[in-house]
Every structure is written in structure tokens, then in C-alpha cells.
Design a protein around this motif. Structure first.
Motif, short mmCIF file in Angstrom:
data_model
loop_
_atom_site.label_atom_id
_atom_site.label_comp_id
_atom_site.label_asym_id
_atom_site.label_seq_id
_atom_site.Cartn_x
_atom_site.Cartn_y
_atom_site.Cartn_z
N HIS A 1 50.17 8.90 157.89
CA HIS A 1 49.26 9.55 158.84
C HIS A 1 49.49 9.09 160.27
O HIS A 1 49.59 9.90 161.20
N SER A 2 49.57 7.78 160.48
CA SER A 2 49.73 7.27 161.84
C SER A 2 51.04 7.72 162.47
O SER A 2 51.11 8.01 163.66
N LYS A 3 52.08 7.80 161.65
CA LYS A 3 53.39 8.24 162.17
C LYS A 3 53.38 9.74 162.48
O LYS A 3 54.00 10.18 163.45
N LEU A 4 52.67 10.50 161.68
CA LEU A 4 52.55 11.94 161.96
C LEU A 4 51.79 12.17 163.26
O LEU A 4 52.15 13.04 164.05
N ARG A 5 50.73 11.38 163.45
CA ARG A 5 49.96 11.52 164.70
C ARG A 5 50.82 11.16 165.90
O ARG A 5 50.71 11.79 166.96
N ALA A 6 51.66 10.15 165.73
CA ALA A 6 52.52 9.73 166.84
C ALA A 6 53.51 10.82 167.22
O ALA A 6 53.90 10.94 168.39
N LEU A 7 53.89 11.64 166.26
CA LEU A 7 54.86 12.70 166.54
C LEU A 7 54.32 13.74 167.52
O LEU A 7 55.07 14.39 168.23
N THR A 8 52.99 13.89 167.55
CA THR A 8 52.42 14.90 168.44
C THR A 8 52.65 14.56 169.91
O THR A 8 52.62 15.44 170.77
N ASP A 9 52.86 13.28 170.20
CA ASP A 9 53.11 12.85 171.58
C ASP A 9 54.57 12.48 171.81
O ASP A 9 54.91 11.90 172.83
N THR A 10 55.41 12.87 170.87
CA THR A 10 56.83 12.51 170.96
C THR A 10 57.64 13.64 171.57
O THR A 10 57.49 14.80 171.17
N PRO A 11 58.50 13.35 172.54
CA PRO A 11 59.39 14.39 173.09
C PRO A 11 60.23 15.01 171.98
O PRO A 11 60.60 14.34 171.01
N ALA A 12 60.52 16.28 172.12
CA ALA A 12 61.21 17.02 171.06
C ALA A 12 62.50 16.34 170.62
O ALA A 12 62.79 16.26 169.42
N LYS A 13 63.28 15.84 171.56
CA LYS A 13 64.57 15.25 171.18
C LYS A 13 64.41 13.98 170.36
O LYS A 13 65.29 13.61 169.57
N GLN A 14 63.26 13.29 170.53
CA GLN A 14 63.04 12.05 169.79
C GLN A 14 62.69 12.30 168.32
O GLN A 14 62.80 11.39 167.49
N ILE A 15 62.22 13.53 168.02
CA ILE A 15 61.89 13.85 166.63
C ILE A 15 63.12 13.70 165.74
O ILE A 15 63.03 13.30 164.58
N TRP A 16 64.30 13.99 166.32
CA TRP A 16 65.54 13.95 165.55
C TRP A 16 66.11 12.55 165.47
O TRP A 16 67.10 12.33 164.77
N LYS A 17 65.46 11.63 166.16
CA LYS A 17 65.97 10.26 166.17
C LYS A 17 64.95 9.32 165.53
O LYS A 17 64.53 9.53 164.41
N GLY A 18 64.50 8.33 166.25
CA GLY A 18 63.64 7.30 165.67
C GLY A 18 62.31 7.79 165.14
O GLY A 18 61.91 7.44 164.02
N ALA A 19 61.60 8.61 165.92
CA ALA A 19 60.25 9.00 165.53
C ALA A 19 60.23 9.82 164.24
O ALA A 19 59.45 9.57 163.33
N GLY A 20 61.11 10.81 164.18
CA GLY A 20 61.15 11.65 162.99
C GLY A 20 61.65 10.90 161.78
O GLY A 20 61.11 11.05 160.68
N ARG A 21 62.64 10.07 161.99
CA ARG A 21 63.21 9.32 160.86
C ARG A 21 62.21 8.31 160.31
O ARG A 21 62.24 7.99 159.12
N SER A 22 61.33 7.80 161.17
CA SER A 22 60.36 6.81 160.71
C SER A 22 59.41 7.41 159.70
O SER A 22 58.93 6.71 158.79
#
Length: 219
Positions: free
Chosen positions: A85-106
Motif C-alpha cells: 500500500h505505501s509503495k503504491l501511494r508513493a507512485l502517485t507522486d512519482t515522475p513517469a520515468k521513475q515508474i520504470w526504474k526504482g519506484a515501480g520495481r520496488s
């Protein structure tokens, strides 16, 4: 959980008993008649008991999943959502390009984790402010049975209780004004329905959640 709910309901009964002005009732000789105000406040207490019950159900299910010592990867998808849940919430404030890197992979890494990262304080709030859609959401999120057939006549009273409680809590109406909507007999009947049907709901939840397979993905 059931004992706490029944205790809260019994508080409502005690208040109604103490202020009942019907012939032969405890409050008939009271110099001050606050029976209508008490009936209005009883609605607030019924709401509080219901809200506490729903949040208690959610917390208990999540705590039970955690106590099984299952890793996130072994949980059913219903419970994996709470694990990430906390990681999904963090994705809402993540730049699109970061989704394919650290944030999305986490998120993926957490899903396949060998430890359990469920936060039992999360409540699946759907923004309906404790009206019937919130009960439906809770049941769907956890894979519980549809609530309306279990709650029966209490189901149709939920939105009224919520609306009347809110009108008192937000100062739109006084407890006396809300209390005028009910006779003492009508409110006692509502209290009985509220206790009986919500306790039956708890029994149904406890029956479903009593096995390890309720929480575990049966791979």
C-alpha cells in the motif's frame, strides 16, 4: 470485538432506560425531560459502534494475516494490496520515468518479498463516509460475503443513521431534532436490530477468516 460492540450498544440501552418517560419507566418522574435529546444522541452512539466495528474488522483481518508469518508472495492478492500500500501511494507522486526504474520495481520486489509488510492500521476507505458503499468495499476488498443479505433490515438503516449522525456532529441539527423522528419504541427496535445483525455479520466474517487458506494464495 463482539463484546466491545455489545458493550457500546448496552450504553445506548442504559441511556434510553434512564430517560424513558413512558408510564412506569425509569425517567417518568424526572424533573427534566431529555428523552428526545437522548434518542438523538443514541443515533450518534449507534454510528460510533458501527464505525468502530468496521475498522476493527479490517484491523483484525490484517493482524491475523501478519501473525501467520507468511511472506508477501504467499498472500492472496486481497492482502498483497495492503502489503504494498505505501509503495503504491508513493507512485502517485512519482515522475513517469521513475515508474520504470526504482519506484515501480520496488512494488514488484515487495510483492515477491519473503517477509510480510502489511500495515494493520490501513483502512480501505472509499470516500463514501461510512455509508453502505463503504461496507460493500470492505467486503469486496477482503473477499467477504456480500453484506446486504447478512445485515437484512439493518442494511436499509445504515445510510439514515450515518446522515442523522453527521447532521448532529456538523451542527446542522440538534440531538432533539433528530430524536423527534423516533418514538422510544422505534429506537429500541433499531437498537435491537443493530446489535443482532451486526453481530451476525461478525460471526460470518469470523467463520470465513478462521482458516489459513483465507489469507494464503493456494498455489
Amino acid at each position: 470485538m463482539e463484546n466491545e460492540f455489545r458493550q457500546r450498544i448496552n450504553v445506548v440501552r442504559k441511556l434510553l432506560d434512564a430517560t424513558d418517560t413512558s408510564p412506569g419507566a425509569a425517567g417518568v418522574n424526572s424533573p427534566i425531560d431529555v428523552s428526545r435529546e437522548t434518542r438523538g444522541l443514541s443515533i450518534v452512539l449507534l454510528y460510533a459502534a458501527y464505525e468502530n466495528l468496521l475498522k476493527g474488522v479490517s484491523r483484525t483481518l490484517l493482524e491475523s494475516a501478519t501473525q501467520l508469518k507468511l511472506g508477501n508472495r504467499r498472500l492472496k492478492p486481497e492482502f498483497q494490496l495492503f502489503a504494498v500500500h505505501s509503495k503504491l501511494r508513493a507512485l502517485t507522486d512519482t515522475p513517469a520515468k521513475q515508474i520504470w526504474k526504482g519506484a515501480g520495481r520496488s512494488v514488484i520486489e515487495a510483492l515477491f518479498g519473503k517477509s510480510c509488510s502489511i500495515n494493520s492500521n490501513i483502512f480501505p476507505n472509499d470516500g463514501s463516509h461510512m455509508k453502505t458503499p463503504q461496507v460493500v468495499t470492505l467486503c469486496e476488498v477482503y473477499g467477504l460475503n456480500p453484506p446486504a443479505p447478512i445485515l437484512q433490515e439493518a442494511w436499509g438503516r445504515i445510510n439514515t443513521v450515518v446522515s442523522e449522525r453527521n447532521s448532529i456532529a456538523h451542527g446542522q441539527r440538534t440531538p432533539e431534532e433528530v430524536g423527534r423522528n423516533y418514538s422510544i419504541g422505534e429506537l429500541r427496535n433499531l437498537v435491537d436490530i443493530w446489535e443482532r445483525r451486526w453481530c451476525e455479520f461478525l460471526v460470518d466474517v469470523e467463520t470465513l477468516a478462521s482458516t489459513r487458506d483465507f489469507y494464503r494464495d493456494p498455489r
